[in-house]
Design a protein around this motif. Structure first.
Motif, PDB file in Angstrom:
ATOM      1  N   UNK A 186       0.799  -1.238   0.000  1.00  0.00           N
ATOM      2  CA  UNK A 186       0.000   0.000   0.000  1.00  0.00           C
ATOM      3  C   UNK A 186       0.827   1.281   0.000  1.00  0.00           C
ATOM      4  N   UNK A 187       2.129   1.206   0.208  1.00  0.00           N
ATOM      5  CA  UNK A 187       2.927   2.427   0.235  1.00  0.00           C
ATOM      6  C   UNK A 187       3.529   2.682  -1.136  1.00  0.00           C
ATOM      7  N   UNK A 188       3.577   3.951  -1.526  1.00  0.00           N
ATOM      8  CA  UNK A 188       4.170   4.337  -2.803  1.00  0.00           C
ATOM      9  C   UNK A 188       5.666   4.541  -2.612  1.00  0.00           C
ATOM     10  N   UNK A 189       6.506   3.825  -3.315  1.00  0.00           N
ATOM     11  CA  UNK A 189       7.955   4.003  -3.124  1.00  0.00           C
ATOM     12  C   UNK A 189       8.405   5.379  -3.580  1.00  0.00           C
ATOM     13  N   UNK A 190       9.433   5.892  -2.917  1.00  0.00           N
ATOM     14  CA  UNK A 190       9.964   7.210  -3.245  1.00  0.00           C
ATOM     15  C   UNK A 190      10.851   7.117  -4.483  1.00  0.00           C
ATOM     16  N   UNK A 191      10.426   7.792  -5.549  1.00  0.00           N
ATOM     17  CA  UNK A 191      11.220   7.879  -6.767  1.00  0.00           C
ATOM     18  C   UNK A 191      11.849   9.265  -6.812  1.00  0.00           C
ATOM     19  N   UNK A 192      13.167   9.374  -6.655  1.00  0.00           N
ATOM     20  CA  UNK A 192      13.780  10.713  -6.617  1.00  0.00           C
ATOM     21  C   UNK A 192      13.457  11.568  -7.827  1.00  0.00           C
ATOM     22  N   UNK A 193      13.452  10.975  -9.007  1.00  0.00           N
ATOM     23  CA  UNK A 193      13.157  11.747 -10.218  1.00  0.00           C
ATOM     24  C   UNK A 193      11.714  12.243 -10.209  1.00  0.00           C
ATOM     25  N   UNK A 194      10.781  11.394  -9.764  1.00  0.00           N
ATOM     26  CA  UNK A 194       9.382  11.798  -9.718  1.00  0.00           C
ATOM     27  C   UNK A 194       9.157  12.889  -8.682  1.00  0.00           C
ATOM     28  N   UNK A 195       9.808  12.775  -7.539  1.00  0.00           N
ATOM     29  CA  UNK A 195       9.659  13.806  -6.505  1.00  0.00           C
ATOM     30  C   UNK A 195      10.232  15.129  -6.993  1.00  0.00           C
ATOM     31  N   UNK A 196      11.386  15.081  -7.658  1.00  0.00           N
ATOM     32  CA  UNK A 196      11.973  16.318  -8.192  1.00  0.00           C
ATOM     33  C   UNK A 196      11.056  16.956  -9.232  1.00  0.00           C
ATOM     34  N   UNK A 197      10.426  16.126 -10.067  1.00  0.00           N
ATOM     35  CA  UNK A 197       9.497  16.675 -11.065  1.00  0.00           C
ATOM     36  C   UNK A 197       8.310  17.351 -10.396  1.00  0.00           C
ATOM     37  N   UNK A 198       7.786  16.733  -9.315  1.00  0.00           N
ATOM     38  CA  UNK A 198       6.669  17.346  -8.604  1.00  0.00           C
ATOM     39  C   UNK A 198       7.069  18.682  -7.973  1.00  0.00           C
TER      40      UNK A 198
END
Length: 337
Positions: free
Chosen positions: A177-189
């Motif tokens: 149920x937890x969404x893994x932390x994607x550094x590239x996706x977080x930076x895009x957000x």
């Protein structure tokens, strides 16, 4: 005794000199007193000897008793100390409030970590109640709903799943149920965030939340935060020195925002320019007025222009008594442009 031997000597001395009636009367009394003192001293000495003998006897018995106790203690292991009984809180004293029960969890994306955090707080606040892993797992499962409860029901069919250990249950629960932390996706957000209608402080909460789990350095976070602010704030920040870190940049932007709101609030209450004042100006002044005096590279804001016109101040130097066409500090060559 020496007292008895004293009498012949005194008798011989008395025979050699003239007899003294008073001395002869005191001599028996003195002898009697000394005899009584001697008997008293002898009695005290006897009592001291008897007391010393009793003390020696008691010391011997005491040593024997201690040796027997030491032997008994070494042969018998001491039982573990009994746990202290809980002391009920005294009425009227401070008492720590119980942790509220977390909200139910239905498998919503992004809520897994906050749900598990609240459950962990409940466990730590009531360690006596949640004393084992099966109890903690049962508590978590009791708060599940929807697809999360369906997953738990399917997994509970396997023996031992609800018995723990807890870390294995949480690991599988987070994996589902937890969404893994994607550094590239977080930076895009982070780079796609925009302030919009939010205040700086409200927008900073969302920005800090993503920044805390990102891999961007402080300089990149400051650049992303600056470009996400409104145009008015970006224009004002362009004339300010670079902030040392993200927190100082957020604080500076918040102060500028409050200042801009205060100026807009004041400008709404300023009186408008009256018709006689407008008619007293020449068409040249109203139509073809040169640009007001600039502060560095920044032109006067509309609010400042309105304030100077309302107060009959020069639009170039801000002083009273003349208009911009007759400003003494304005370059003369601009009048012909």
């Amino acid at each position: 005794m020496w007292v008895k031997r004293l009498q012949p000597t005194m008798t011989e001395s008395a025979s050699q000199r003239t007899p003294d009636p008073m001395s002869e009367s005191l001599l028996p009394t003195l002898v009697s007193t000394l005899t009584q003192h001697e008997k008293s001293i002898q009695s005290v000495i006897e009592q001291l000897n008897l007391t010393n003998q009793r003390l020696i006897h008691l010391d011997t018995e005491n040593r024997q008793l201690w040796s027997q106790l030491g032997a008994a203690a070494s042969s018998i292991s001491s039982p573990p100390p009994a746990p202290p009984l809980p002391v009920p809180p005294a009425p009227g004293h401070f008492r720590v409030a119980d942790s509220p029960t977390p909200d139910t969890f239905s498998g919503e994306p992004g809520r897994c970590r906050s749900f598990l955090l609240l459950c962990d707080l409940v466990f730590k606040r009531s360690p006596d109640t949640f004393s084992s892993d099966p109890i903690k797992i049962s508590f978590i499962v009791g708060l599940l709903r929807g697809k999360a409860l369906l997953w738990a029901e399917a997994r509970s069919r396997q023996p031992g799943f609800l018995l723990g250990p807890l870390h294995e249950f949480l690991s599988e629960f987070s994996q589902i149920f937890d969404t893994p932390d994607n550094p590239a996706e977080i930076a895009r957000k982070i780079w796609s965030l925009r302030q919009g209608r939010l205040t700086v402080l409200d927008f900073a909460i969302e920005f800090r939340t993503l920044a805390s789990i990102s891999t961007l350095d402080d300089a990149s976070l400051r650049a992303a935060f600056s470009q996400s602010l409104s145009d008015d704030l970006q224009d004002q920040l362009a004339f300010c020195p670079d902030s040392e870190n993200l927190e100082s940049l957020i604080s500076l932007a918040s102060r500028i925002e409050r200042r801009l709101k205060d100026r807009r609030r004041v400008s709404r209450h300023l009186p408008s320019i009256s018709a006689p004042e407008m008619s007293s100006r020449t068409p040249v002044e109203l139509v073809s007025q040169p640009e007001p005096m600039q502060l560095g590279r920044a032109q006067l804001t509309p609010e400042e222009k309105l304030r100077r016109r309302t107060a009959s101040l020069c639009l170039y130097c801000g002083q009273a008594g003349h208009m911009i066409s007759h400003c003494p500090v304005r370059p003369k060559d601009r009048t012909h442009q």
